[in-house]
Design an enzyme around this catalytic site. Structure first.
Site, PDB file in Angstrom:
ATOM      1  N   HIS A  69       0.833  -1.215   0.000  1.00  0.00           N
ATOM      2  CA  HIS A  69       0.000   0.000   0.000  1.00  0.00           C
ATOM      3  C   HIS A  69       0.864   1.260   0.000  1.00  0.00           C
ATOM      4  O   HIS A  69       0.513   2.253  -0.643  1.00  0.00           O
ATOM      5  CB  HIS A  69      -0.923  -0.004   1.219  1.00  0.00           C
TER       6      HIS A  69
ATOM      7  N   HIS B 269       1.831  -3.504   9.243  1.00  0.00           N
ATOM      8  CA  HIS B 269       3.252  -3.390   8.906  1.00  0.00           C
ATOM      9  C   HIS B 269       4.001  -2.698  10.036  1.00  0.00           C
ATOM     10  O   HIS B 269       3.404  -2.047  10.895  1.00  0.00           O
ATOM     11  CB  HIS B 269       3.442  -2.597   7.606  1.00  0.00           C
TER      12      HIS B 269
END
Length: 296
Positions: A215, A257
């Protein structure tokens, strides 16, 4: 009355040698033997009674550490002995690690600690758990499937060569992003944070790995692509940059993440646009692709 002194053979000393020889004892000189033969015969009988072989006993005594010169450390350590060979490199303990190794371990520890502190939307019971649905909606806006489907739809509906050229390169950039991110994830294989919940929109086999953030790469790539090829007002340009930054931050807040995954993702996405700009597709260098889309 004091007991008479006895000889070694167990007889009184008063008995003469002639009487002992005339008695015909087996240990006398007349029979070809001596006193030592009697002692050896008696030691043989005693060793058989105890079950120990005298030859084995003498051998063990000669092999004992007391009788061996090499058993003593002072005798063994002589100048003629060669020193032991050095240990191989892989068997040695690294007592002085390099500065780079210490720096990387420290950076990894700081990264894990900061990522856990910023993961305030990792679950419904987190401190910012009520904002989690909004963060997941922002997650869908940076997913690769909506961008691919939207680009293909606009490419099929476009009727101008300039629009097709931009959309063709946008499709090339998205495919390049998916390929590079999947390749790096498969090579690095860094697991996602422990507080992450695998409830993402659509996942592939490599999405179980964390480094880098797809992303974040897509946000940096798309924001730079839009700012360079679309004429937008300044508020819209600020909104595009803010969208990319908040999308990267949401990856850490959701627990998807670590901080270094997002930071490297931004860098990779920025460099991906440089690759696309260098290999820009146009009707001059890729006429076959444009002819296929024009026939459709």
């Amino acid at each position: 009355m004091p007991s008479p002194r006895r000889s070694v053979e167990g007889r009184p000393l008063g008995v003469s040698a002639s009487s002992s020889s005339s008695s015909g004892s087996p240990g006398s000189p007349a029979h070809g033997g001596g006193g030592s033969s009697r002692f050896e015969f008696q030691s043989l009988l005693s060793s058989r009674a105890t079950g120990v072989d005298p030859a084995c006993a003498r051998l063990r005594a000669s092999e004992s550490p007391v009788h061996r010169r090499s058993s003593f450390p002072l005798a063994a350590a002589g100048p003629s002995q060669a020193p032991p060979p050095p240990l191989p490199e892989e068997d040695r303990m690294d007592l002085n690690p390099s500065f780079l190794g210490i720096a990387l371990r420290s950076l990894l520890a700081i990264d894990l600690w900061l990522s856990k502190k910023l993961g305030v939307c990792a679950g419904e019971s987190s401190s910012w758990g009520s904002v989690r649905p909004l963060m997941k909606l922002l997650e869908i806006s940076g997913h690769g499937i909506p961008w691919l489907v939207g680009t293909l739809y606009c490419l099929c509906r476009s009727d101008s060569w300039a629009g097709r050229e931009v959309l063709m390169n946008l499709l090339f950039a998205l495919l390049l992003d998916l390929l590079l991110v999947a390749l790096i994830k498969g090579l690095v294989r860094r697991r996602r944070p422990a507080h992450n919940q695998m409830d993402m929109f659509v996942t592939l086999s490599v999405d179980k790995y964390s480094f880098p953030s797809g992303h974040a790469t897509r946000a940096a790539l798309m924001s730079r692509f839009i700012l360079n090829h679309l004429v937008l007002a300044i508020p819209l340009r600020v909104l595009v940059v803010l969208w990319a930054f908040v999308l990267g931050l949401s990856r850490v807040m959701l627990g998807r993440h670590n901080v270094t995954d997002v930071a490297f993702g931004f860098f990779l996405g920025y460099m991906q646009y440089s690759i696309v700009d260098y290999c820009w597709l146009s009707p001059h260098n890729a006429p076959v692709l444009f002819l296929l889309w024009s026939q459709q």
